[in-house]
Design a protein around this motif. Structure first.
Motif, PDB file in Angstrom:
ATOM      1  N   PHE B 176       0.813  -1.209   0.000  1.00 46.97           N
ATOM      2  CA  PHE B 176       0.000   0.000   0.000  1.00 46.97           C
ATOM      3  C   PHE B 176       0.849   1.264   0.000  1.00 46.97           C
ATOM      4  O   PHE B 176       0.300   2.354  -0.002  1.00 46.97           O
ATOM      5  CB  PHE B 176      -0.931   0.020   1.220  1.00 46.97           C
ATOM      6  N   PRO B 178       3.500   4.078  -1.533  1.00 43.61           N
ATOM      7  CA  PRO B 178       3.691   4.568  -2.909  1.00 43.61           C
ATOM      8  C   PRO B 178       5.032   4.138  -3.499  1.00 43.61           C
ATOM      9  O   PRO B 178       5.296   4.380  -4.668  1.00 43.61           O
ATOM     10  CB  PRO B 178       3.623   6.084  -2.745  1.00 43.61           C
ATOM     11  N   ARG B 180       7.911   1.916  -5.113  1.00 47.75           N
ATOM     12  CA  ARG B 180       8.072   0.741  -5.955  1.00 47.75           C
ATOM     13  C   ARG B 180       9.119  -0.152  -5.318  1.00 47.75           C
ATOM     14  O   ARG B 180      10.297   0.207  -5.297  1.00 47.75           O
ATOM     15  CB  ARG B 180       8.525   1.164  -7.360  1.00 47.75           C
ATOM     16  N   GLN B 190       2.073  -6.907  -5.278  1.00 46.00           N
ATOM     17  CA  GLN B 190       0.857  -6.335  -5.847  1.00 46.00           C
ATOM     18  C   GLN B 190       0.739  -4.934  -5.241  1.00 46.00           C
ATOM     19  O   GLN B 190       0.678  -4.792  -4.017  1.00 46.00           O
ATOM     20  CB  GLN B 190      -0.323  -7.240  -5.431  1.00 46.00           C
ATOM     21  N   ILE B 192      -1.092  -1.439  -4.401  1.00 41.91           N
ATOM     22  CA  ILE B 192      -2.359  -0.712  -4.340  1.00 41.91           C
ATOM     23  C   ILE B 192      -2.023   0.703  -3.913  1.00 41.91           C
ATOM     24  O   ILE B 192      -1.650   0.951  -2.773  1.00 41.91           O
ATOM     25  CB  ILE B 192      -3.345  -1.328  -3.335  1.00 41.91           C
ATOM     26  N   ASP B 193      -2.099   1.608  -4.867  1.00 38.39           N
ATOM     27  CA  ASP B 193      -1.713   2.976  -4.577  1.00 38.39           C
ATOM     28  C   ASP B 193      -2.966   3.835  -4.679  1.00 38.39           C
ATOM     29  O   ASP B 193      -3.460   4.121  -5.762  1.00 38.39           O
ATOM     30  CB  ASP B 193      -0.659   3.406  -5.599  1.00 38.39           C
ATOM     31  N   LEU B 194      -3.504   4.215  -3.522  1.00 35.17           N
ATOM     32  CA  LEU B 194      -4.801   4.890  -3.489  1.00 35.17           C
ATOM     33  C   LEU B 194      -4.750   6.250  -4.175  1.00 35.17           C
ATOM     34  O   LEU B 194      -5.675   6.632  -4.891  1.00 35.17           O
ATOM     35  CB  LEU B 194      -5.273   5.033  -2.043  1.00 35.17           C
ATOM     36  N   THR B 195      -3.647   6.980  -3.962  1.00 38.47           N
ATOM     37  CA  THR B 195      -3.516   8.285  -4.606  1.00 38.47           C
ATOM     38  C   THR B 195      -3.497   8.124  -6.119  1.00 38.47           C
ATOM     39  O   THR B 195      -4.156   8.858  -6.852  1.00 38.47           O
ATOM     40  CB  THR B 195      -2.227   8.976  -4.131  1.00 38.47           C
ATOM     41  N   ASN B 196      -2.736   7.137  -6.559  1.00 41.87           N
ATOM     42  CA  ASN B 196      -2.631   6.844  -7.979  1.00 41.87           C
ATOM     43  C   ASN B 196      -4.000   6.534  -8.592  1.00 41.87           C
ATOM     44  O   ASN B 196      -4.342   7.034  -9.659  1.00 41.87           O
ATOM     45  CB  ASN B 196      -1.695   5.644  -8.127  1.00 41.87           C
ATOM     46  N   GLU B 197      -4.796   5.729  -7.896  1.00 39.15           N
ATOM     47  CA  GLU B 197      -6.121   5.361  -8.411  1.00 39.15           C
ATOM     48  C   GLU B 197      -6.990   6.608  -8.579  1.00 39.15           C
ATOM     49  O   GLU B 197      -7.680   6.774  -9.568  1.00 39.15           O
ATOM     50  CB  GLU B 197      -6.833   4.385  -7.458  1.00 39.15           C
ATOM     51  N   LEU B 198      -6.918   7.459  -7.573  1.00 41.70           N
ATOM     52  CA  LEU B 198      -7.732   8.674  -7.609  1.00 41.70           C
ATOM     53  C   LEU B 198      -7.249   9.612  -8.728  1.00 41.70           C
ATOM     54  O   LEU B 198      -8.049  10.188  -9.458  1.00 41.70           O
ATOM     55  CB  LEU B 198      -7.666   9.357  -6.237  1.00 41.70           C
ATOM     56  N   GLN B 199      -5.938   9.723  -8.883  1.00 41.98           N
ATOM     57  CA  GLN B 199      -5.406  10.587  -9.936  1.00 41.98           C
ATOM     58  C   GLN B 199      -5.775  10.078 -11.328  1.00 41.98           C
ATOM     59  O   GLN B 199      -6.036  10.860 -12.232  1.00 41.98           O
ATOM     60  CB  GLN B 199      -3.883  10.707  -9.813  1.00 41.98           C
TER      61      GLN B 199
END
Lengths: 215, 215
Positions: B176, B178, B180, B190, B192-199
């Motif tokens: 989770f 950010p 890599r 795997q 899961i980048d929440l900021t990335n999804e929102l962007q």
């Protein structure tokens, strides 16, 4: 300007490029080679070139990329130059964690309103964010001109809430419920299904050996 | 049995098929057509057929799919027939929410250990799950034979913790942060980048009109 819609996979990598370029700029680095970029973001260089090609000529052969101008370009296309307010519906444990979660630094994202059906949660400030009763969704979203919502309600209420959001003019939903939402064309849904992610990971681990060969 | 590694996109859809089949079985439905399946899971039927083709002949032309036997098949490949224990490292706000988060019903996933560096969190039970000091990671993971970890530590510690996890024999990390992560071959990550999804969601909304055309 190209009219071609860029692939979703490319769009998902744009914030990754953006974040790395921000780090480089903060480190006062002026240019970056495609090899360095590739290693840092862990995307192979052919894919990076293809991603960038959707936006025209961004680098120079033999020189690489100019950090400041590339960053400026990504800042523009990711709309990082102005504040983007989003709302969150469903202040349960996951919702609360997201309210408390700081989106990465150097982003312009802000959760500026939250909603919940529980009377004891409404009309309070939680992690600095006002929580409104669910009955105010439409009114508040219109007033605050919010068209992006993080949906963290239980699965059984997800579709019903999504319908309300669509009615309120919402154009994007980040859906944490396991339900596949049915929304009109023009409303984007991005699904984040934590159980699904974990199951996919387990599938790969259990079915493939440490060397990547099929068991 | 095919030795070809199935695409990641296919693997990610397997839990979705599995969940829907469980719903059908609970509703005492005996068979499902490919059209019904396609509509329910929102995956086009050509993709479903291609996904299923990796596993051989699963349905009959003109009959569709037998719910019970298809479910049994997916249960097997997703290892849903035995309990899978995972650990969580980093009991901050997101980590706490995940401890409290109930993985969907009908899954066999269980977080059975958590770890944090903060002394005040360690050696307590949180949401029914024991929290150990971070110094016990290697010992506990070995003892409990856990090889899958949910990583919810701050970005600046993510790589350092990932190195410890690899050393402890972990084979899968649900990341989770950010960052890599750099891990040896054979360890699956795997992200899961929440900021990335929102962007990414914002990118699509801001750059394309409600009808899907480029702005």
């Amino acid at each position: 300007m190209a009219t071609k819609k860029i692939p979703r996979a490319t769009a998902r990598r744009l914030p990754i490029y953006y974040r790395y370029l921000t780090i480089l700029l903060n480190a006062k680095k002026e240019r970056v080679s495609s090899t360095e970029l590739s290693e840092a973001v862990q995307v192979d260089s052919a894919t990076i070139r293809r991603d960038f090609s959707y936006f025209g000529e961004l680098g120079k052969r033999g020189y690489g990329y100019d950090v400041a101008s590339l960053l400026k370009f990504f800042k523009g296309i990711l709309h990082q130059d102005s504040l983007v307010s989003v709302a969150l519906v469903g202040v349960g444990s996951l919702g609360s964690a997201l309210l408390n979660f700081n989106f990465h630094q150097d982003t312009n994202l802000r959760i500026s309103a939250a909603f919940d059906t529980k009377p004891e949660l409404a009309n309070k400030i939680k992690s600095g964010i006002p929580v409104y009763p669910a009955s105010d969704i439409k009114k508040q979203l219109k007033e605050q001109q919010i068209d992006i919502v993080i949906l963290t309600v239980p699965g059984e209420h997800a579709q019903e809430v999504a319908d309300q959001l669509v009615e309120a003019g919402v154009r994007g939903i980040l859906n944490f419920s396991p339900v596949r939402l049915s929304v009109p064309k023009g409303v984007q849904v991005q699904n984040i299904d934590l159980t699904n992610e974990l199951q996919t990971l387990i599938y790969f681990i259990k079915n493939y050996g440490p060397d990547g060969s099929k068991k």
